[in-house]
Motif scaffolding. Structure first.
Motif, mmCIF file in Angstrom:
data_model
loop_
_atom_site.group_PDB
_atom_site.id
_atom_site.type_symbol
_atom_site.label_atom_id
_atom_site.label_comp_id
_atom_site.label_asym_id
_atom_site.label_seq_id
_atom_site.Cartn_x
_atom_site.Cartn_y
_atom_site.Cartn_z
ATOM 1 N N GLY A 1 1.098 -1.195 -0.073
ATOM 2 C CA GLY A 1 -0.045 0.022 0.001
ATOM 3 C C GLY A 1 0.916 1.163 0.052
ATOM 4 O O GLY A 1 2.023 1.060 0.348
ATOM 5 N N GLU A 2 0.114 2.299 -0.236
ATOM 6 C CA GLU A 2 0.897 3.742 -0.410
ATOM 7 C C GLU A 2 0.618 4.682 0.827
ATOM 8 O O GLU A 2 1.081 5.636 0.995
ATOM 9 N N GLU A 3 -0.101 4.083 1.854
ATOM 10 C CA GLU A 3 -0.640 4.963 2.925
ATOM 11 C C GLU A 3 0.352 4.956 4.120
ATOM 12 O O GLU A 3 1.353 4.125 4.217
ATOM 13 N N GLU A 4 0.305 5.843 5.013
ATOM 14 C CA GLU A 4 0.939 5.781 6.306
ATOM 15 C C GLU A 4 0.985 4.503 6.895
ATOM 16 O O GLU A 4 1.866 3.927 7.662
ATOM 17 N N ALA A 5 -0.172 3.884 7.048
ATOM 18 C CA ALA A 5 -0.292 2.729 7.701
ATOM 19 C C ALA A 5 0.501 1.316 7.260
ATOM 20 O O ALA A 5 0.707 0.558 7.814
#
Length: 433
Positions: A203-207
């Motif tokens: 994924g590309e998110e901070e999470a």
């Protein structure tokens, strides 16, 4: 040190024509090893009166935290041994299961074989006869020249994207296929030769930062060891486990470009004209339905006109829960819910979906359609672009938890890939000249 093969047991008990049980047995040697690791993890995660941190005797932990340990073992053994094995055996034994197996009992005791028992709904065998010769009228495309231009522009754009791929390593939004095993302090496998095969989308998110740190810049064939939380949490959260995992990357599906070679193999296309015509199917819409979607719907409509499938109410109710769970994720859920015919529409959709699954699974078994790794990569290739997802009828199970991409069982993706391959097999036979 020579590692032993791990042999799991798979037993089917058909109680009636429509009901059965599946028992999966895990050898005592594996259970004991997993039990000991769980006790160690529990001991490290607790503070007990009279003992310094990480010095609590294991016997004390076993006696006072048995419920925690067993709860963790149930999830860990299911994810690391049972899940992939269950679905692969159902497919290989050609068991006519309707819907997913439902776990009803788990028996885990130290130094004994563990048993995972599932209830399964069975469906009578469908007698397919001469289905390839049914008269099928495929939905026609709209005759807008702009549709051909859109397809050609898409091809040009994606070919340029492929040229710009700088390194053949893992990037964000890529799919990564990897083997995983658990090791001791000397990196020796704890569970013999057993490895679990998983997929993860980066994924590309901070999470997704942990998965990014773990996989980015790696390449096919790389082997490394990790105690990363994103892997720990996949196998269980009851105990703060601290396993060391061995990981080998077996394949990477790059998101930066759409692969037309995989697309052509997926649909058995040979020429540039066939490629362009296939792409037009998701650019041509009538009444908000793409030509591709309409083709699949007409395919099922024809098959159901030849094979009447009566669905027991309990199967429909179970599928309704699945459908409702998906709809509730939609921001417009409350708008849908307030419509007068919502409940009836929900029931009809659930019944339609379970009928489609039963028909497709049985036809795949009848025609001995096999699923290969190439089939799966061709299927996942379609997930790279929002418009290309229109070619997927049997969707990938949800892969995010709290907005974070998590690993997913390779067999769950294989199951959907096989269903998609079977739909394409039917359409190919209906439409070939």
């Amino acid at each position: 040190m020579k590692q032993k093969e791990v042999s799991l047991g798979f037993e089917v008990n058909q109680v009636s024509p429509t009901f059965g049980t599946i028992t999966i047995t895990i050898p005592a040697s594996i259970v004991t090893a997993a039990y000991n690791e769980a006790v160690k993890a529990q001991a490290k995660s607790i503070k007990t009166y009279g003992f310094h941190h990480d010095t609590t005797p294991y016997e004390y932990v076993k006696q006072n935290f048995e419920k925690n340990i067993k709860s963790y073992l149930e999830e860990f053994l299911f994810k690391h041994f049972v899940l992939n094995f269950l679905y692969s055996q159902i497919r290989e034994t050609r068991l006519n299961v309707a819907g997913d197996p439902r776990i009803t009992e788990i028996n885990i005791q130290e130094n004994e074989d563990a048993k995972f028992i599932f209830d399964v709904s069975l469906f009578p065998k469908i007698e397919f006869q001469n289905w390839k010769y049914y008269a099928f009228k495929a939905p026609k495309r709209k005759n807008y020249k702009d549709l051909d231009r859109q397809a050609i522009d898409f091809i040009k754009e994606e070919k340029n994207n492929k040229k710009e791929l700088s390194k053949n390593t893992v990037h964000t939004s890529d799919w990564v296929f990897f083997d995983l095993w658990i090791v001791d302090q000397e990196n020796n496998p704890i569970f013999g030769k057993h490895k679990e095969s998983l997929w993860i989308k980066i994924g590309e998110e901070e999470a997704d930062r942990e998965a990014q740190n773990l996989f980015l810049s790696k390449k096919i064939g790389d082997i490394f060891y990790t105690q990363d939380d994103v892997i720990q949490e996949y196998f269980g959260t009851t105990i703060g486990s601290n396993y060391t995992f061995g990981i080998q990357i077996r394949d990477v599906i790059h998101n930066s470009y759409f692969c037309f070679e995989q697309f052509k193999k997926h649909f058995r296309l040979k020429t540039k004209k066939e490629l362009a015509n296939q792409l037009v199917e998701i650019f041509s819409y009538r009444n908000d339905i793409s030509q591709r979607q309409a083709t699949v719907e007409e395919t099922f409509k024809l098959m159901f006109s030849k094979y009447e499938i009566e669905i027991p109410n309990y199967l429909t109710l179970r599928q309704q829960k699945n459908v409702l769970s998906e709809i509730q994720k939609n921001p417009d859920y409350h708008v849908y819910k307030n419509q007068k015919n919502f409940e009836n529409s929900l029931k009809n959709l659930a019944e339609k979906q379970i009928k489609e699954i039963i028909l497709i699974d049985q036809l795949a078994s009848k025609e001995k359609i096999k699923i290969t790794h190439e089939d799966i990569t061709n299927y996942l290739n379609l997930t790279k672009r929002p418009r290309m997802k229109e070619f997927i009828y049997f969707k990938i199970p949800e892969t995010t938890v709290d907005c974070q991409e998590m690993p997913i069982s390779s067999e769950l993706i294989a199951q959907q890939s096989l269903r998609e391959k079977t739909v394409n097999f039917i359409i190919y036979n209906f439409t070939r000249k």
